[in-house]
Every structure is written in C-alpha cells, then in structure tokens.
Scaffold this motif. Structure first.
Motif, short mmCIF file in Angstrom:
data_model
loop_
_atom_site.label_atom_id
_atom_site.label_comp_id
_atom_site.label_asym_id
_atom_site.label_seq_id
_atom_site.Cartn_x
_atom_site.Cartn_y
_atom_site.Cartn_z
N SER A 143 -15.19 0.91 2.15
CA SER A 143 -14.11 1.06 2.97
C SER A 143 -12.84 1.27 1.97
N PRO A 144 -12.01 2.18 2.71
CA PRO A 144 -10.74 2.59 2.00
C PRO A 144 -9.72 1.29 1.92
N ILE B 37 -4.79 11.45 -10.68
CA ILE B 37 -4.80 10.20 -9.89
C ILE B 37 -5.11 10.17 -8.61
N TRP B 38 -6.16 9.60 -8.13
CA TRP B 38 -6.29 9.34 -6.69
C TRP B 38 -6.37 7.98 -6.37
N VAL B 39 -5.65 7.53 -5.11
CA VAL B 39 -5.59 6.24 -4.65
C VAL B 39 -6.24 6.28 -3.35
N LEU B 40 -7.29 5.23 -3.13
CA LEU B 40 -7.80 5.32 -1.77
C LEU B 40 -7.68 3.65 -1.37
N ASP B 41 -6.59 3.47 -0.61
CA ASP B 41 -6.50 2.07 -0.21
C ASP B 41 -6.17 1.87 1.12
N TYR B 42 -6.27 2.93 2.10
CA TYR B 42 -6.09 2.98 3.23
C TYR B 42 -6.57 4.20 4.19
N PHE B 43 -6.62 4.23 5.42
CA PHE B 43 -7.36 5.30 6.24
C PHE B 43 -6.24 6.40 6.12
N ARG C 288 0.81 -1.16 -0.14
CA ARG C 288 0.01 0.01 -0.05
C ARG C 288 0.74 1.41 -0.06
N GLU C 289 2.05 1.11 0.26
CA GLU C 289 2.98 2.37 0.23
C GLU C 289 3.36 2.71 -1.03
N ASP C 290 3.13 1.79 -2.09
CA ASP C 290 3.39 2.04 -3.28
C ASP C 290 2.22 2.52 -3.85
N ALA C 291 1.71 3.67 -3.99
CA ALA C 291 0.36 4.02 -4.42
C ALA C 291 0.45 4.02 -6.18
N ALA C 292 1.33 4.35 -6.53
CA ALA C 292 1.33 4.11 -7.98
C ALA C 292 1.09 2.95 -8.49
#
Length: 221
Positions: free
Chosen positions: A145-146, A198-204, A53-57
C-alpha cells in the motif's frame, strides 16, 4: 488411582514451567531487526512520528533513516541472466540513530553477486520501506500500500574515500554490530549510494519526485 496420579503430574509440571513462562513474559524482547541497542526503531516508544506527507523530501529522509536494510537492484552480469535486473537485500545505515545524513552506506565484499554487477555497471536503485518498522503493522497498512511509506533511490554505488571512511564505519557498525566480526578474508569495504533520483510513495496518486538538493537540505533529527 490413575486419575489422582495424572492430576499430581500436571500440577508438578505446571509448577516447574511457571518460572520459565514468567521469565519469558517479563524479559525484554528482541524486537524487529536486531533488538534493542541495534539502531532498531521498531520499539513504539522510540519510533518518531511520520513527517507530514506533504513534505515529500522530509518523508524520504525519514524512511532512509528509519530503515537499516534495503533491496538494491543492479544489472546482472551472471551467466544466464546477464543484462537482467538483479535485486539483493543489503544492510545499510545513513548514520547513528537520530543523526542521519541521508547517505546510504553499505559494507560490501567482492564475493557478493551485486558487487560483481556493480563493478561492471555502478548504476543501481535502492528501495526501502516503513514495512520494516512497526509503523505499517500498527496502522494496518499492507507493505504494498502507498500508505505504507516507501522510497526508491537511484544513483551509482561507489567506494567511500578516506575522509568519509570513519563516518561510514561508525554509521554501519553501531546499527549492525555483527559486521565487526565478519571474516576479513572477504575483503569488506565501505561504499555508498550517490543519489541522483528520488521517488516517494506515501499516498495515493502516484510517486512524488524529490530532487537530491531537496533531500539533503532537510534537517532531520
């Protein structure tokens, strides 16, 4: 006499239904969006793990490639809702399974309301979510949920040029084979989203911002 007769009838019915039930249990199921051989990543044996998840791209590229439909929001030109946001579900593909380019391709018709909107204003946003796959169900994540990773891509939708036509066609027709038989009278054409944001929602903690350069520099297989 009625009791034994009913028992015999039940036994006969069970004997007749047994082969059918067995066939249903052992037959390959049509899973997810199109079953096997449809670019479908819902099979747990084929869905690759979520990137860190740290690698958003990389997460963004992963979501784009795993999804074969999304919600495209345009600005409406329809009477009564002109100027309002207008979202519609569109099939898409960024390439053959395991060989995504990151470019969302579409197969569109002038008869679609979204296309009419795009002819007046080509700007659009596209949302895709891993809720389409078994990822979120497997982990018990609600689609909102993110943790159920989803992305929003913004940009302009344009027709693909001749040099890109074959890529778009192969990308879409492999993952959406039904498209090959759609009526030619609808004047279908290939298009793509030219991504600008680009927007990434994968965590709070809110969305992560990814630039197009970061997004396209990812090597994803």
């Amino acid at each position: 006499m009625a009791g034994p007769a009913r028992g015999s009838a039940r036994a006969l019915l069970a004997a007749l239904l047994a082969p059918v039930l067995v066939a249903l249990l052992v037959a390959p199921a049509a899973r997810g969006r199109g079953g096997r051989d449809h670019g479908d990543w819902d099979d747990a044996a084929r869905l690759p793990p979520l990137p860190p998840r740290e690698d958003a791209a990389r997460v963004a590229r992963f979501v784009t490639h795993m999804c074969d439909w999304g919600a495209l929001a345009t600005i409406s030109t329809q009477e009564g809702v002109s100027g309002w946001p207008f979202a519609d579900v569109l099939s898409l593909s960024d390439g053959l399974p395991g060989a995504g380019s990151g470019v969302p391709y579409f197969y569109l018709s002038p008869l679609q309301q979204s296309v009419g909107n795009l002819q007046e204003n080509p700007y659009a946003t596209l949302t895709m979510s891993l809720a389409q796959t078994n990822f979120c169900r497997k982990h018990g994540f609600d689609p909102q949920s993110p943790l159920c990773a989803h992305i929003i891509l913004a940009g302009t939708v344009t027709k693909v040029n001749e040099t890109e036509m074959d890529i778009a066609k192969q990308s879409l027709f492999v993952r959406h084979p039904e498209m090959k038989s759609w009526p030619s009278s609808h004047n279908w054409f290939f298009a793509k989203l030219n991504i600008t944001n680009i927007w990434v929602l994968d965590y709070f903690g809110g969305p992560k911002i990814v630039t197009p350069e970061e997004y396209y520099n990812v090597t994803f297989q």
